[in-house]
Design an enzyme around this catalytic site. Structure first.
Site, PDB file in Angstrom:
ATOM      1  N   LYS A  19     102.210  -9.186  18.753  1.00 34.43           N
ATOM      2  CA  LYS A  19     102.238 -10.328  19.685  1.00 34.43           C
ATOM      3  C   LYS A  19     101.876 -11.628  18.964  1.00 34.43           C
ATOM      4  CE  LYS A  19      98.548 -11.200  22.533  1.00 34.43           C
ATOM      5  NZ  LYS A  19      98.113 -12.593  22.357  1.00 34.43           N
ATOM      6  N   ASN A  20     100.767 -11.594  18.231  1.00 32.69           N
ATOM      7  CA  ASN A  20     100.258 -12.840  17.649  1.00 32.69           C
ATOM      8  C   ASN A  20     101.078 -13.324  16.461  1.00 32.69           C
ATOM      9  OD1 ASN A  20      98.330 -12.855  19.569  1.00 32.69           O
ATOM     10  ND2 ASN A  20      96.606 -12.359  18.210  1.00 32.69           N
ATOM     11  N   CYS A 114      89.086 -20.524  28.576  1.00 33.98           N
ATOM     12  CA  CYS A 114      89.532 -19.229  29.081  1.00 33.98           C
ATOM     13  C   CYS A 114      88.344 -18.280  29.053  1.00 33.98           C
ATOM     14  CB  CYS A 114      90.702 -18.684  28.286  1.00 33.98           C
ATOM     15  SG  CYS A 114      90.294 -18.200  26.639  1.00 33.98           S
ATOM     16  N   ARG A 119      88.255 -23.015  24.072  1.00 39.42           N
ATOM     17  CA  ARG A 119      89.163 -22.953  22.927  1.00 39.42           C
ATOM     18  C   ARG A 119      89.831 -24.302  22.731  1.00 39.42           C
ATOM     19  NH1 ARG A 119      92.201 -17.226  23.743  1.00 39.42           N
ATOM     20  NH2 ARG A 119      92.917 -17.482  21.607  1.00 39.42           N
ATOM     21  N   PRO A 120      89.110 -25.228  22.095  1.00 37.75           N
ATOM     22  CA  PRO A 120      89.675 -26.560  21.886  1.00 37.75           C
ATOM     23  C   PRO A 120      90.812 -26.533  20.865  1.00 37.75           C
ATOM     24  CG  PRO A 120      87.573 -26.356  20.761  1.00 37.75           C
ATOM     25  CD  PRO A 120      87.781 -25.077  21.499  1.00 37.75           C
ATOM     26  N   ILE A 121      91.613 -27.628  20.818  1.00 33.92           N
ATOM     27  CA  ILE A 121      92.647 -27.723  19.777  1.00 33.92           C
ATOM     28  C   ILE A 121      92.410 -28.958  18.911  1.00 33.92           C
ATOM     29  CG2 ILE A 121      94.426 -26.369  20.989  1.00 33.92           C
ATOM     30  CD1 ILE A 121      95.793 -29.075  21.692  1.00 33.92           C
ATOM     31  N   ASP A 122      91.114 -29.326  18.798  1.00 34.35           N
ATOM     32  CA  ASP A 122      90.791 -30.542  18.026  1.00 34.35           C
ATOM     33  C   ASP A 122      91.264 -30.450  16.571  1.00 34.35           C
ATOM     34  OD1 ASP A 122      88.751 -28.495  18.115  1.00 34.35           O
ATOM     35  OD2 ASP A 122      87.524 -29.790  16.853  1.00 34.35           O
ATOM     36  N   ASP A 303      89.567  -9.562  17.883  1.00 30.63           N
ATOM     37  CA  ASP A 303      90.444  -8.913  18.860  1.00 30.63           C
ATOM     38  C   ASP A 303      90.268  -7.391  18.911  1.00 30.63           C
ATOM     39  OD1 ASP A 303      91.430 -11.351  19.584  1.00 30.63           O
ATOM     40  OD2 ASP A 303      93.392 -11.117  18.634  1.00 30.63           O
ATOM     41  N   VAL A 325      83.331 -15.411  16.278  1.00 30.46           N
ATOM     42  CA  VAL A 325      84.546 -16.238  16.394  1.00 30.46           C
ATOM     43  C   VAL A 325      84.640 -16.924  17.758  1.00 30.46           C
ATOM     44  CG1 VAL A 325      87.068 -16.261  16.228  1.00 30.46           C
ATOM     45  CG2 VAL A 325      85.743 -14.784  14.701  1.00 30.46           C
ATOM     46  N   ARG A 395      99.813  -8.485  28.956  1.00 25.00           N
ATOM     47  CA  ARG A 395     100.061  -9.624  28.061  1.00 25.00           C
ATOM     48  C   ARG A 395     100.239  -9.144  26.622  1.00 25.00           C
ATOM     49  NH1 ARG A 395      95.389 -13.122  27.804  1.00 25.00           N
ATOM     50  NH2 ARG A 395      96.663 -13.768  26.066  1.00 25.00           N
TER      51      ARG A 395
HETATM   52  C1  UD1 Z   1      94.343 -16.498  17.555  1.00 28.08           C
HETATM   53  C2  UD1 Z   1      94.845 -15.272  18.283  1.00 28.08           C
HETATM   54  C3  UD1 Z   1      93.712 -14.604  19.045  1.00 28.08           C
HETATM   55  C4  UD1 Z   1      92.551 -14.308  18.098  1.00 28.08           C
HETATM   56  C5  UD1 Z   1      92.144 -15.546  17.318  1.00 28.08           C
HETATM   57  C6  UD1 Z   1      91.088 -15.271  16.249  1.00 28.08           C
HETATM   58  C7  UD1 Z   1      97.145 -15.854  18.744  1.00 28.08           C
HETATM   59  C8  UD1 Z   1      98.175 -16.201  19.750  1.00 28.08           C
HETATM   60  N1  UD1 Z   1      95.895 -15.677  19.194  1.00 28.08           N
HETATM   61  O1  UD1 Z   1      93.871 -17.407  18.552  1.00 28.08           O
HETATM   62  O2  UD1 Z   1      94.204 -13.404  19.630  1.00 28.08           O
HETATM   63  O3  UD1 Z   1      91.461 -13.831  18.840  1.00 28.08           O
HETATM   64  O4  UD1 Z   1      93.285 -16.122  16.657  1.00 28.08           O
HETATM   65  O5  UD1 Z   1      91.537 -14.303  15.373  1.00 28.08           O
HETATM   66  O6  UD1 Z   1      97.435 -15.704  17.572  1.00 28.08           O
HETATM   67  N2  UD1 Z   1      88.691 -23.661  17.318  1.00 28.08           N
HETATM   68  C9  UD1 Z   1      88.202 -24.936  17.433  1.00 28.08           C
HETATM   69  N3  UD1 Z   1      89.099 -25.976  17.343  1.00 28.08           N
HETATM   70  C10 UD1 Z   1      90.432 -25.775  17.136  1.00 28.08           C
HETATM   71  C11 UD1 Z   1      90.907 -24.451  17.029  1.00 28.08           C
HETATM   72  C12 UD1 Z   1      90.015 -23.408  17.120  1.00 28.08           C
HETATM   73  O7  UD1 Z   1      87.003 -25.167  17.611  1.00 28.08           O
HETATM   74  O8  UD1 Z   1      91.190 -26.756  17.066  1.00 28.08           O
HETATM   75  C13 UD1 Z   1      87.716 -22.517  17.448  1.00 28.08           C
HETATM   76  C14 UD1 Z   1      88.007 -21.700  18.695  1.00 28.08           C
HETATM   77  O9  UD1 Z   1      87.368 -22.235  19.820  1.00 28.08           O
HETATM   78  C15 UD1 Z   1      87.452 -20.348  18.316  1.00 28.08           C
HETATM   79  C16 UD1 Z   1      87.721 -20.278  16.808  1.00 28.08           C
HETATM   80  O10 UD1 Z   1      87.941 -21.613  16.389  1.00 28.08           O
HETATM   81  O11 UD1 Z   1      86.061 -20.294  18.545  1.00 28.08           O
HETATM   82  C17 UD1 Z   1      88.904 -19.408  16.433  1.00 28.08           C
HETATM   83  O12 UD1 Z   1      90.067 -19.904  17.027  1.00 28.08           O
HETATM   84  P1  UD1 Z   1      91.518 -19.759  16.378  1.00 28.08           P
HETATM   85  O13 UD1 Z   1      91.440 -19.090  15.054  1.00 28.08           O
HETATM   86  O14 UD1 Z   1      92.193 -21.079  16.478  1.00 28.08           O
HETATM   87  O15 UD1 Z   1      92.203 -18.765  17.408  1.00 28.08           O
HETATM   88  P2  UD1 Z   1      93.570 -18.930  18.173  1.00 28.08           P
HETATM   89  O16 UD1 Z   1      94.620 -19.421  17.243  1.00 28.08           O
HETATM   90  O17 UD1 Z   1      93.341 -19.645  19.460  1.00 28.08           O
END
Ligand code: UD1
Length: 414
Positions: A19-20, A114, A119-122, A303, A325, A395
């Protein structure tokens, strides 16, 4: 799902496509202008359907033939991701990088929190800004634009975020010059995306040590690629085999992707054999307690944390499972405790006092992997377990009821 537990699983299954890995690779089709991306081994999952809906809403025409999917991308695309789809799935944010690079604009409602934590995208936005994007957030919606192409440059990620790495790699594919991203995620899904970008005619070099170098093109060309096997799904079945004292083979996997989980299982006394593309699990009476901490790859995957905790709830002794994480990934613990587990949560650590037996109960899947953990606990428990809110499980797990039945489990969908 209704589960009559206590039956050791026996038989052979094959892992689904990941999936990922599929989600970002599908989003990469947006880099095309009047071209096609063909993908093999695409799993049939709710999240994949959501990504299909999102890509269709942006103008992509999708042709499916079992696990072979062709994405036909027109000359003109819409650059606005519909809010209802972004709300359904956080990974919708993966369209931001490729849309901005390809259309010069992108509008993305912020995905929000969630149940496993905020889960920010900063980091995604910071990297795009460094490449020259103008980004404005108004009423919870990201408006991104660029004058001309994005500009390649050196970017250092403050944390090896999987999604940020993917978004920035896709953005860099159509940027001018060279982009070097340091401290990237090293999950196998990143290699799959790099291979897909190469199929689309983009030069990508992963250095294997946390860096990637991408030479941007002014356009991408049609190509085809294969989605890697789902390491998390594979480990869920391996753990189900171990927990039920069963003997199962999981085929079509890449064992190197699941090293950390296999290492912990070995430490806990599980018996298994690793072949080139498969793992064979042999029965053991009871696991020993082990401690672990989730980390970015190649560390123990967050995961797989809930499913491993389910297995350790039956181990002899006290296991400590630390989540580093996500902030709130222990919601399954109170559900497992309803089945007789003894798990206490102290901040980021689950203290699991192993019990000899679990019993069936009515439990609720609070998220995808929590649901998986409850199902495998139900398979090992005495009596009947009902897992509610299976919508989360669909999902990420293709035909989980059929796969479990093929291993001799008694499961039924209500
Ligand atoms: C992806 C996976 C998810 C998995 C995760 C960690 C997909 C679709 N999902 O999620 O199943 O659990 O990797 O292996 O591939 N963070 C920030 N700012 C950001 C981005 C992330 O603070 O801009 C933090 C998140 O809140 C979290 C951590 O970084 O605490 C890890 O997030 P990230 O590696 O980005 O996970 P996803 O890509 O959302």
């Amino acid at each position: 799902m209704k589960i009559a537990g206590g039956i050791p699983l026996k038989g052979v299954i094959k892992a689904q496509g990941a999936k990922n890995a599929a989600l970002p690779v599908m989003a990469a089709c947006l880099l095309l202008r009047g071209g096609e991306l063909a993908l093999d081994n695409v799993p049939d999952l709710y999240d994949i359907n959501t990504m299909n809906e999102l890509l269709s809403a942006l103008g992509v025409v999708i042709e499916k033939n079992a696990d072979h999917v062709v994405f036909k991308v027109p000359d003109e695309l819409s650059y606005e991701a519909p809010e209802n789809l972004v709300r359904k799935m956080r990974a919708s944010s993966l369209v931001l990088g490729p849309l901005l690079a390809r259309c010069g604009r992108a509008v993305l409602p912020l995905p929000g929190g969630c149940s496993i934590g905020s889960r920010p995208i900063d980091l995604h936005l910071k990297g795009l800004k460094q490449m020259g994007a103008e980004i404005e957030i108004k009423d919870g919606v990201v408006y991104a634009s660029t004058r001309g192409r994005l500009r390649g440059r050196r970017i250092y990620l403050d944390f090896p975020s999987v999604g940020a790495t993917e978004n920035l790699m896709m953005a860099a594919a159509l940027a001018t010059g060279e982009t070097i991203i340091e401290n990237i995620a090293r999950e196998p899904e990143i290699d799959n995306l790099a291979d897909t970008l190469k199929c689309l005619g983009i030069q990508v070099e992963l250095d294997g040590a946390g860096g990637v170098r991408i030479r941007g093109n002014d356009q991408a060309s049609s190509g085809s690629c294969r989605v890697i096997p789902d390491r998390i799904e594979a480990c869920t079945y391996i753990l189900a085999g171990v927990m039920t004292g069963g003997e199962i083979t999981v085929n079509d996997i890449i064992p190197a992707h699941i090293d950390s989980t296999l290492a912990k299982l070995e430490e806990a006394g599980a018996r298994f054999k690793v072949r080139r593309n498969s793992v064979i699990v042999y029965p053991v009476k009871r696991l020993k307690a082990v401690s672990l901490k989730t980390m970015p790859f190649p560390g123990f995957p967050t995961d797989s944390q809930p499913q491993m905790a389910a297995a350790l709830s039956l181990a002899k002794g006290v296991s400590m499972v630390e989540e580093s994480v996500f902030q709130a990934r222990f919601l399954y613990a109170q559900e497992l405790n309803r089945m007789g587990a003894d798990i206490k949560i102290s901040k980021d650590v689950a203290i699991i006092n192993g019990v000899e037996k679990l019993h069936g109960a009515r439990v609720r899947a609070t998220d995808l992997r929590a649901g998986a953990a409850l199902i495998i606990a139900g398979l090992a428990a005495g009596g009947e377990t009902y897992v509610e809110d299976m919508v989360h499980v669909w999902r990420g797990y293709e035909a989980i009821d059929e796969k479990l039945r093929s291993l001799g489990a008694q499961v039924e969908l209500a």
